[in-house]
Design a protein around this motif. Sequence first.
Motif, PDB file in Angstrom:
ATOM      1  N   VAL A  54     -10.694  -6.049  -1.798  1.00 16.84           N
ATOM      2  CA  VAL A  54     -11.319  -6.704  -2.948  1.00 16.84           C
ATOM      3  C   VAL A  54     -10.434  -7.871  -3.365  1.00 16.84           C
ATOM      4  O   VAL A  54      -9.240  -7.699  -3.627  1.00 16.84           O
ATOM      5  N   LEU A  55     -11.004  -9.083  -3.404  1.00 13.03           N
ATOM      6  CA  LEU A  55     -10.311 -10.229  -3.994  1.00 13.03           C
ATOM      7  C   LEU A  55     -10.652 -10.215  -5.473  1.00 13.03           C
ATOM      8  O   LEU A  55     -11.789 -10.471  -5.863  1.00 13.03           O
ATOM      9  N   MET A  56      -9.671  -9.894  -6.324  1.00 13.18           N
ATOM     10  CA  MET A  56      -9.917  -9.580  -7.732  1.00 13.18           C
ATOM     11  C   MET A  56      -9.331 -10.629  -8.671  1.00 13.18           C
ATOM     12  O   MET A  56      -8.115 -10.841  -8.710  1.00 13.18           O
ATOM     13  N   ASP A  57     -10.207 -11.275  -9.425  1.00 14.63           N
ATOM     14  CA  ASP A  57      -9.752 -12.157 -10.499  1.00 14.63           C
ATOM     15  C   ASP A  57      -9.184 -11.287 -11.627  1.00 14.63           C
ATOM     16  O   ASP A  57      -9.541 -10.113 -11.763  1.00 14.63           O
ATOM     17  N   VAL A  83      -5.041  -9.416  -5.812  1.00 13.64           N
ATOM     18  CA  VAL A  83      -5.277 -10.083  -7.095  1.00 13.64           C
ATOM     19  C   VAL A  83      -5.294 -11.598  -6.935  1.00 13.64           C
ATOM     20  O   VAL A  83      -4.456 -12.166  -6.231  1.00 13.64           O
ATOM     21  N   LEU A  84      -6.250 -12.240  -7.590  1.00 16.19           N
ATOM     22  CA  LEU A  84      -6.309 -13.693  -7.648  1.00 16.19           C
ATOM     23  C   LEU A  84      -5.804 -14.148  -9.009  1.00 16.19           C
ATOM     24  O   LEU A  84      -6.256 -13.651 -10.035  1.00 16.19           O
ATOM     25  N   TYR A  92      -0.382 -10.862 -16.512  1.00 16.75           N
ATOM     26  CA  TYR A  92      -1.613 -10.224 -16.077  1.00 16.75           C
ATOM     27  C   TYR A  92      -1.498  -9.755 -14.626  1.00 16.75           C
ATOM     28  O   TYR A  92      -1.933  -8.667 -14.266  1.00 16.75           O
ATOM     29  N   ALA A  93      -0.903 -10.606 -13.782  1.00 18.10           N
ATOM     30  CA  ALA A  93      -0.750 -10.233 -12.385  1.00 18.10           C
ATOM     31  C   ALA A  93       0.191  -9.044 -12.245  1.00 18.10           C
ATOM     32  O   ALA A  93      -0.051  -8.134 -11.448  1.00 18.10           O
ATOM     33  N   LEU A  94       1.278  -9.029 -13.018  1.00 19.57           N
ATOM     34  CA  LEU A  94       2.192  -7.891 -12.990  1.00 19.57           C
ATOM     35  C   LEU A  94       1.479  -6.613 -13.407  1.00 19.57           C
ATOM     36  O   LEU A  94       1.680  -5.547 -12.830  1.00 19.57           O
ATOM     37  N   ALA A 101      -2.749  -2.759  -7.458  1.00 21.93           N
ATOM     38  CA  ALA A 101      -3.056  -3.839  -6.521  1.00 21.93           C
ATOM     39  C   ALA A 101      -1.986  -3.914  -5.440  1.00 21.93           C
ATOM     40  O   ALA A 101      -0.826  -3.588  -5.674  1.00 21.93           O
ATOM     41  N   SER A 102      -2.381  -4.346  -4.259  1.00 18.55           N
ATOM     42  CA  SER A 102      -1.462  -4.432  -3.120  1.00 18.55           C
ATOM     43  C   SER A 102      -0.814  -5.799  -2.978  1.00 18.55           C
ATOM     44  O   SER A 102      -0.115  -6.055  -2.008  1.00 18.55           O
ATOM     45  N   GLY A 103      -1.048  -6.671  -3.931  1.00 18.84           N
ATOM     46  CA  GLY A 103      -0.427  -7.981  -3.883  1.00 18.84           C
ATOM     47  C   GLY A 103      -1.198  -8.977  -4.720  1.00 18.84           C
ATOM     48  O   GLY A 103      -2.155  -8.626  -5.410  1.00 18.84           O
ATOM     49  N   PHE A 104      -0.731 -10.221  -4.690  1.00 23.05           N
ATOM     50  CA  PHE A 104      -1.432 -11.246  -5.446  1.00 23.05           C
ATOM     51  C   PHE A 104      -1.456 -12.541  -4.660  1.00 23.05           C
ATOM     52  O   PHE A 104      -0.642 -12.772  -3.763  1.00 23.05           O
ATOM     53  N   LEU A 105      -2.428 -13.375  -4.996  1.00 22.81           N
ATOM     54  CA  LEU A 105      -2.632 -14.633  -4.297  1.00 22.81           C
ATOM     55  C   LEU A 105      -3.022 -15.687  -5.332  1.00 22.81           C
ATOM     56  O   LEU A 105      -3.817 -15.417  -6.228  1.00 22.81           O
ATOM     57  N   LEU A 106      -2.423 -16.872  -5.223  1.00 20.55           N
ATOM     58  CA  LEU A 106      -2.800 -17.954  -6.121  1.00 20.55           C
ATOM     59  C   LEU A 106      -4.164 -18.516  -5.722  1.00 20.55           C
ATOM     60  O   LEU A 106      -4.495 -18.588  -4.545  1.00 20.55           O
TER      61      LEU A 106
END
Length: 237
Positions: A54-57, A83-84, A92-94, A101-106
């Motif tokens: 899931v690409l999650m905003d 996470v997007l 919020y990303a933290l 979540a397994s990570g984040f992406l800008l």
Amino acid sequence: MTTPIRVLLVDDQELIRLGFRLVLEAEDDVDVVGEAADGDEAIRAVAAHAPDVVLMDIRMPRTDGIAATRSIVAAHPATRVLVLTTFDLDEYALGALDAGASGFLLKDAQRSELTAAIRAVHRGDAVLAPSVTRRLVDRLRAAPPAAEEPAASATDPTAELTDRERDVFVAIAHGMNNAEIAHHLFLSESTVKTHVGRVLAKIGARDRVHAVILAHRHRLVDTSAPPAGEGHGRSTT
């Protein structure tokens, strides 16, 4: 033929979802199975489509990405959440990482970064730069023990680890990547990769991010000292 990675797009801006869809649909090994405009829709869509990733905003109306991530990870442990975020690891990303979540992406990531991140998360890796891991470590170090987990440290999730696996686990908890662990413990990167996989399986961690969180929540890392093992010169086998 390899089964395509099933991806769900979650963002409250339709144009952003469209942009991601156009990029991903050009990849032979990725299949966009659905879209959602907020956390509530995302939770229902995951139940309906069983996506792999899931690409999650994060910032969305009604149920935000953090709450949605927590619900999805709890109900569908096989589904990974990436996470997007607009900003480099904001609070919020933290929060989303802590939620599972397994990570984040800008959101302004390059096409190659987006597709590589999806493939990495799908195979069980965490998409998180070492510097970001260390910032997560710093936050966990500063946090007091959770009031609802007074006896957390009584059960050591690392009890089944060998001495070498424990060394690797502590290095992960300090924010080291595989290359740094290899250098620190005098191991080959392939050996480190094998140890990391065994460590995650034995402690029941989804990925490296979860391992860092477990280590610090259970107070298994001495934050005043460097990881054990430096200078031991052990074998790579």
